[in-house]
Design an enzyme around this catalytic site. Structure first.
Site, short mmCIF file in Angstrom:
data_model
loop_
_atom_site.label_atom_id
_atom_site.label_comp_id
_atom_site.label_asym_id
_atom_site.label_seq_id
_atom_site.Cartn_x
_atom_site.Cartn_y
_atom_site.Cartn_z
N ASP A 186 0.88 -1.18 0.00
CA ASP A 186 0.00 0.00 0.00
C ASP A 186 0.91 1.22 0.00
O ASP A 186 2.13 1.10 0.20
CB ASP A 186 -0.88 0.00 1.27
CG ASP A 186 -1.76 1.24 1.36
OD1 ASP A 186 -2.50 1.53 0.41
OD2 ASP A 186 -1.71 1.95 2.39
N SER A 187 0.32 2.39 -0.18
CA SER A 187 1.12 3.61 -0.10
C SER A 187 1.61 3.86 1.33
O SER A 187 2.55 4.64 1.53
CB SER A 187 0.29 4.81 -0.56
OG SER A 187 -0.81 4.97 0.31
N TYR A 199 -0.72 8.32 -2.61
CA TYR A 199 -0.86 7.98 -4.03
C TYR A 199 -2.07 8.68 -4.65
O TYR A 199 -2.09 8.95 -5.86
CB TYR A 199 -1.07 6.47 -4.19
CG TYR A 199 0.15 5.59 -4.02
CD1 TYR A 199 1.41 6.11 -3.72
CD2 TYR A 199 0.04 4.21 -4.20
CE1 TYR A 199 2.51 5.27 -3.58
CE2 TYR A 199 1.14 3.37 -4.07
CZ TYR A 199 2.37 3.90 -3.75
OH TYR A 199 3.46 3.07 -3.63
N GLY A 200 -3.08 8.91 -3.82
CA GLY A 200 -4.38 9.39 -4.33
C GLY A 200 -4.32 10.57 -5.28
O GLY A 200 -4.97 10.57 -6.32
N CYS A 241 -4.30 -1.60 -1.84
CA CYS A 241 -4.47 -0.16 -2.04
C CYS A 241 -5.40 0.01 -3.23
O CYS A 241 -5.13 -0.53 -4.31
CB CYS A 241 -3.10 0.46 -2.33
SG CYS A 241 -3.17 2.19 -2.82
N ASN A 242 -6.49 0.73 -3.02
CA ASN A 242 -7.45 0.92 -4.11
C ASN A 242 -6.86 1.75 -5.23
O ASN A 242 -7.10 1.49 -6.40
CB ASN A 242 -8.70 1.60 -3.58
CG ASN A 242 -9.49 0.71 -2.67
OD1 ASN A 242 -10.45 0.08 -3.08
ND2 ASN A 242 -9.08 0.62 -1.41
N GLU A 279 -2.95 9.08 8.27
CA GLU A 279 -1.49 8.94 8.36
C GLU A 279 -0.92 9.77 9.52
O GLU A 279 0.14 9.47 10.03
CB GLU A 279 -0.82 9.32 7.03
CG GLU A 279 -1.15 8.39 5.87
CD GLU A 279 -0.20 7.19 5.71
OE1 GLU A 279 0.97 7.30 6.07
OE2 GLU A 279 -0.67 6.15 5.23
N CYS A 336 -11.05 2.92 -0.05
CA CYS A 336 -9.66 3.28 0.21
C CYS A 336 -9.30 2.53 1.47
O CYS A 336 -10.07 2.56 2.45
CB CYS A 336 -9.53 4.79 0.43
SG CYS A 336 -7.88 5.27 1.03
N THR A 337 -8.17 1.85 1.45
CA THR A 337 -7.85 0.98 2.60
C THR A 337 -7.54 1.77 3.87
O THR A 337 -7.48 1.19 4.95
CB THR A 337 -6.70 0.02 2.24
OG1 THR A 337 -5.58 0.77 1.76
CG2 THR A 337 -7.13 -0.97 1.19
N HIS A 338 -7.35 3.07 3.75
CA HIS A 338 -7.18 3.90 4.95
C HIS A 338 -8.51 4.18 5.66
O HIS A 338 -8.51 4.51 6.85
CB HIS A 338 -6.58 5.26 4.58
CG HIS A 338 -5.10 5.25 4.32
ND1 HIS A 338 -4.55 4.68 3.20
CD2 HIS A 338 -4.07 5.77 5.03
CE1 HIS A 338 -3.23 4.87 3.24
NE2 HIS A 338 -2.92 5.51 4.34
N1 DGL Z 1 -4.78 3.43 0.89
C1 DGL Z 1 -4.81 3.82 -0.46
C2 DGL Z 1 -6.07 3.41 -1.19
O1 DGL Z 1 -6.66 2.42 -0.82
C3 DGL Z 1 -4.42 5.19 -0.89
C4 DGL Z 1 -4.01 6.23 0.00
C5 DGL Z 1 -3.15 7.29 -0.69
O2 DGL Z 1 -1.97 7.06 -0.72
O3 DGL Z 1 -3.68 8.28 -1.18
O4 DGL Z 1 -6.44 4.04 -2.13
#
Ligand code: DGL
Length: 273
Positions: free
Chosen positions: A13-14, A45-46, A77-78, A156, A188-190
């Site tokens: 994941d990011s 990453y988003g 990570c989505n 984060e 989003c996994t966060h």
């Molecule tokens: N956790 C990541 C996802 O599922 C992305 C978070 C990010 O880095 O923006 O999309």
């Protein structure tokens, strides 16, 4: 074929978000070794363009295969799934599992009114990956999709409650609340770390669906079907690597994932992609 393969499952994941998926994988598949890379040195990453996320995802996935001998890759990570899943599935010599399809399937099962919502990063929502995955699962589902920029940064920082995050959630989720849905996918996994806030804004009539468990079940099915499961009487080991501050990754990550994240080491870029 022996049906036994003790090589590790590679996940990435990011940053910390994929730990929601890692938690589910460890619980569903306790005999499996897991190697997790959190790209905290390059998160988020988003907001990045898809081609850049794709290159990061390829670099990490190849490192998991070449340097860590992974037998399968979970794109936890989505944003990376949306940008790179097709390419990774084509080029990697091992099977790849994304969080998008399992999440879409779980969402379709959760709704009664046939009206659902998806939230994710700008990259995920603008890619149309969920729109396509949901249409493939059930073409008659009505859905609304909204990006939630800012949510990942709160997670984060470890700020998962309080007025600031609540105000942001109320503003970003307003179009979803207005759409009268009864199931919302945390795409989003966060976002599972913000479940309390999101659920308070959405109200009790809306079920929150996280793709973490569904992804772990999809992974287990795939490993079984391809004779890649580890011996059942062993206890898996779990390694965590980060491209950023490893002390912070271990300390904060342990609070999110649990005691399995006892330490973290530095992810060194692979030279042999
Ligand atoms: N956790 C990541 C996802 O599922 C992305 C978070 C990010 O880095 O923006 O999309």
């Amino acid at each position: 074929m022996t049906g036994i393969d003790n090589r590790p499952i590679g996940m990435f994941d990011s940053g910390f978000g994929g730990l929601t998926v890692a938690r589910a994988v460890i619980d569903v598949l306790p005999a499996e070794d897991v190697v997790y890379i959190g790209d905290t040195g390059r998160y988020p990453y988003g907001p990045r363009p898809a081609h850049e996320v794709r290159e990061f995802a390829r670099e990490i996935a190849w490192s998991l295969v070449n340097d860590h001998n992974a037998k399968a890759i979970v794109v936890a990570c989505n944003t990376a799934s949306a940008a790179a899943f097709d390419e990774l599935s084509r080029e990697l010599p091992v099977p790849v599992v994304s969080v998008v399809e399992p999440g879409a399937r779980a969402l379709a099962v959760a709704t009664r009114v046939r009206r659902v919502g998806v939230i994710g990063t700008v990259g995920t929502i603008s890619s149309g990956a969920y729109q396509r995955a949901l249409a493939a699962v059930d073409a008659d589902l009505e859905f609304v999709a909204t990006a939630c920029p800012g949510f990942v940064e709160f997670v984060e920082r470890g700020q998962t409650s309080g007025d600031e995050v609540m105000l942001l959630a109320e503003r970003l989720l307003a179009p979803i609340v207005a759409a009268n849905i009864d199931a919302l996918l945390l795409g989003c996994t966060h976002y599972p770390y913000l479940s309390r806030v999101i659920s308070e804004v959405m109200g009790t009539g809306v079920v929150l669906v996280s793709s973490a468990d569904e992804t772990a079940f999809a992974l287990a099915d795939m490993l079984r079907a391809q004779d890649l499961l580890a011996e059942t009487d062993r206890v898996g080991t779990h390694s965590f690597l980060s491209s950023g501050d490893v002390e912070w990754f271990a300390d904060f990550g342990r609070r999110l994932l649990g005691p399995e994240l006892s330490s973290a080491s530095r992810w060194e870029r692979s030279a042999n992609e």
